[in-house]
Design an enzyme around this catalytic site. Structure first.
Site, PDB file in Angstrom:
ATOM      1  N   ASP A  45      -4.138  19.388 -14.556  1.00 24.00           N
ATOM      2  CA  ASP A  45      -4.490  18.081 -15.106  1.00 24.00           C
ATOM      3  C   ASP A  45      -3.946  18.045 -16.535  1.00 24.00           C
ATOM      4  OD1 ASP A  45      -5.746  15.916 -16.392  1.00 24.00           O
ATOM      5  OD2 ASP A  45      -7.466  15.984 -15.029  1.00 24.00           O
ATOM      6  N   ARG A  50       0.841  -1.214   0.000  1.00 19.41           N
ATOM      7  CA  ARG A  50       0.000   0.000   0.000  1.00 19.41           C
ATOM      8  C   ARG A  50       0.870   1.257   0.000  1.00 19.41           C
ATOM      9  NH1 ARG A  50      -2.035   1.814   4.604  1.00 19.41           N
ATOM     10  NH2 ARG A  50      -2.661  -0.220   5.407  1.00 19.41           N
ATOM     11  N   TYR A  74     -13.537  17.886 -16.665  1.00 22.09           N
ATOM     12  CA  TYR A  74     -14.063  16.522 -16.791  1.00 22.09           C
ATOM     13  C   TYR A  74     -15.211  16.354 -15.775  1.00 22.09           C
ATOM     14  CZ  TYR A  74     -14.413  11.573 -15.750  1.00 22.09           C
ATOM     15  OH  TYR A  74     -14.907  10.327 -15.492  1.00 22.09           O
ATOM     16  N   LYS A 106      -5.461   6.972 -19.743  1.00 22.71           N
ATOM     17  CA  LYS A 106      -5.552   7.511 -21.095  1.00 22.71           C
ATOM     18  C   LYS A 106      -4.225   7.302 -21.836  1.00 22.71           C
ATOM     19  CE  LYS A 106      -9.726   8.684 -19.864  1.00 22.71           C
ATOM     20  NZ  LYS A 106      -9.884   8.772 -18.460  1.00 22.71           N
TER      21      LYS A 106
HETATM   22  C1  LIG Z   1      -9.134  15.121 -17.901  1.00 22.70           C
HETATM   23  C2  LIG Z   1      -9.467  13.957 -17.012  1.00 22.70           C
HETATM   24  N1  LIG Z   1      -9.031  13.928 -15.749  1.00 22.70           N
HETATM   25  C3  LIG Z   1      -9.314  12.906 -14.920  1.00 22.70           C
HETATM   26  C4  LIG Z   1     -10.086  11.845 -15.334  1.00 22.70           C
HETATM   27  C5  LIG Z   1     -10.402  10.713 -14.383  1.00 22.70           C
HETATM   28  O1  LIG Z   1      -9.587   9.623 -14.663  1.00 22.70           O
HETATM   29  P1  LIG Z   1      -9.990   8.070 -14.418  1.00 22.70           P
HETATM   30  O2  LIG Z   1     -11.111   7.751 -15.360  1.00 22.70           O
HETATM   31  O3  LIG Z   1      -8.720   7.342 -14.708  1.00 22.70           O
HETATM   32  O4  LIG Z   1     -10.416   7.953 -13.004  1.00 22.70           O
HETATM   33  C6  LIG Z   1     -10.552  11.816 -16.649  1.00 22.70           C
HETATM   34  C7  LIG Z   1     -11.370  10.681 -17.131  1.00 22.70           C
HETATM   35  O5  LIG Z   1     -11.907  10.695 -18.212  1.00 22.70           O
HETATM   36  C8  LIG Z   1     -10.243  12.897 -17.519  1.00 22.70           C
HETATM   37  O6  LIG Z   1     -10.669  12.934 -18.792  1.00 22.70           O
END
Ligand SMILES: Cc1ncc(COP(=O)(O)O)c(C=O)c1O
Length: 407
Positions: A168, A46, A98, A193
């Site tokens: 992000d 962990r 998002y 992604k």
């Molecule tokens: C820009 C962005 N940040 C964060 C996330 C969240 O990521 P996860 O789906 O891996 O939890 C996403 C998911 O689509 C995203 O597009």
């Protein structure tokens, strides 16, 4: 070592004596201690695991950070970052976010005493900062409207107020954009992604600019329990090895497709920061070495949007992005269903908006697929896509856009 070499060797040799080229999957929950008061550096998965540490070392190197922490998903990374703040803290966040991040802030962080202001540009960010602002959080480009924020200006505004800047960087990855070099304190990714890159695993990662912040985030992750499992760490690490080559090709295809879409009668608007028509084109050119492989576009009406989603054959109608397979998403009912309607419509997320993640297929097949879907079985309605430069069989290789290109 240069960028694409660090994608492959940025975490050093596998930490075992066999000479294994591929980092082993240390599928263990715990580690034996040599003696009382002694540790091999690995106590409990962990907290630390060698397979995960390899992925984290590579990410810290690629994002020019001091340390990286891998999580079970992008949302787990974001939820843990949110715990850095205390009741009463105020955050200025991207107006377009998002949907899951919006839900985290609105439904969980607000309940925990954080308050939020929304801002779309660096100027709006500066204006929204208050004496209680502890952080500025931006997506750039944003999901799904592809708005670009000037990272250095946002960092300047945040730091002048004693606040942190969190970026992000999911859409561009460090191959095209390195926010810490522009002043950010934390970079976060949905590693699901482009980093992992194959639509086959969920992962998240946060990279910090300094060791003190790293200590706090590492302790929080160990406390909350969101660390990435060994096998998923290995998948993310394997994905990372081809990051440079995948993004180079995907972005070249996306640029060709965005220009082609812009010329179609059936398409109302195209949102891609690499188009000269994009309002943030100049900022994107200045702060990133490429514009990525995400395109949003608008069609005439709901019926056309639904027809495209149900008719595409190579492109899959699915949530997510950044993988080898091209995906088309309907933000209205999928990724952004939880954003309040008024906010959604003000951003332009309505029944005519489609989001395309350009994968590694031949861009001409993707154009043919979209063309047939837009036409609804009528046959070709638009000019064929010209061979993207990068697919050309002969001629000199074009200069690399990302990685170590000076910009
Ligand atoms: C820009 C962005 N940040 C964060 C996330 C969240 O990521 P996860 O789906 O891996 O939890 C996403 C998911 O689509 C995203 O597009």
């Amino acid at each position: 070592m240069r960028f694409s070499t660090r994608c492959i060797h940025g975490f050093g040799p596998a930490p075992d004596a066999t000479g294994a080229i591929s980092t082993p999957i240390y599928q263990t929950a715990t580690f034996a201690h040599p003696a009382v008061g002694q540790s091999t550096g690995f106590d409990y998965t962990r907290d630390v695991n060698p397979t995960r540490s390899a992925f984290e070392s590579a990410m810290a190197s690629l994002e020019s950070g001091a340390a990286a922490f891998a999580f079970t998903s992008g949302m787990a990374a974001l939820a843990t970052i949110a715990e850095l703040f205390a009741p009463g803290d105020h955050l200025v966040v991207s107006a377009d976010l998002y949907g899951g991040t919006h839900r985290l802030f609105a439904d969980v962080s607000a309940k925990n005493g954080l308050s939020f202001a929304r801002a779309a540009t660096a100027r709006e960010i500066a204006a929204a900062i208050t004496p209680r602002t502890a952080a500025v959080f931006v997506e750039t480009p944003t999901n799904p409207m592809m708005q670009v924020v000037d990272i250095a200006a946002a960092a300047g505004a945040a730091h002048a107020a004693g606040a942190k800047l969190i970026v992000d960087n999911t859409f561009l990855t460090p191959y095209f954009q390195r926010p810490i070099e522009l002043g950010a304190d934390i970079v976060v990714h949905s590693a699901t992604k482009y980093l992992a890159g194959h639509n086959d695993t969920l992962a998240g990662v946060a990279v910090v600019s300094d060791a003190v912040l790293g200590e706090r985030l590492g302790t929080l992750r160990c406390t909350l329990g969101g660390a990435l499992a060994p096998f998923d760490s290995w998948l993310a690490l394997r994905g990372l090895k081809t990051l440079a080559v995948r993004l180079e090709r995907q972005a070249a295809s996306a640029a060709a497709l965005a220009a082609w879409l812009e010329g179609l009668q059936a398409v109302r608007e195209v949102y891609y920061p690499g188009l000269a028509s994009h309002p943030d084109f100049a900022v994107s050119e200045r702060q990133a070495s490429g514009h990525g492989a995400m395109i949003s576009f608008r069609v005439a009406d709901r019926a056309t949007a639904h027809r495209v989603l149900s008719s595409v054959k190579i492109i899959q109608f699915a949530e997510s992005l950044g993988g080898t397979e091209s995906l088309i998403t309907y933000p209205l009912t999928q990724t952004h269903a939880d954003v309040p309607e008024a906010q959604r419509l003000a951003l332009g997320i309505d029944e005519t908006l489609l989001r395309l993640s350009v994968g590694l297929e031949d861009a001409r097949d993707l154009a043919d697929d979209l063309d047939a879907a837009l036409a609804g079985g009528v046959g070709r309605t638009s000019p064929a896509l010209k061979t993207p430069r990068r697919n050309a069989a002969s001629g000199p290789a074009p200069a690399l856009r990302g990685g170590d290109r000076a910009f």
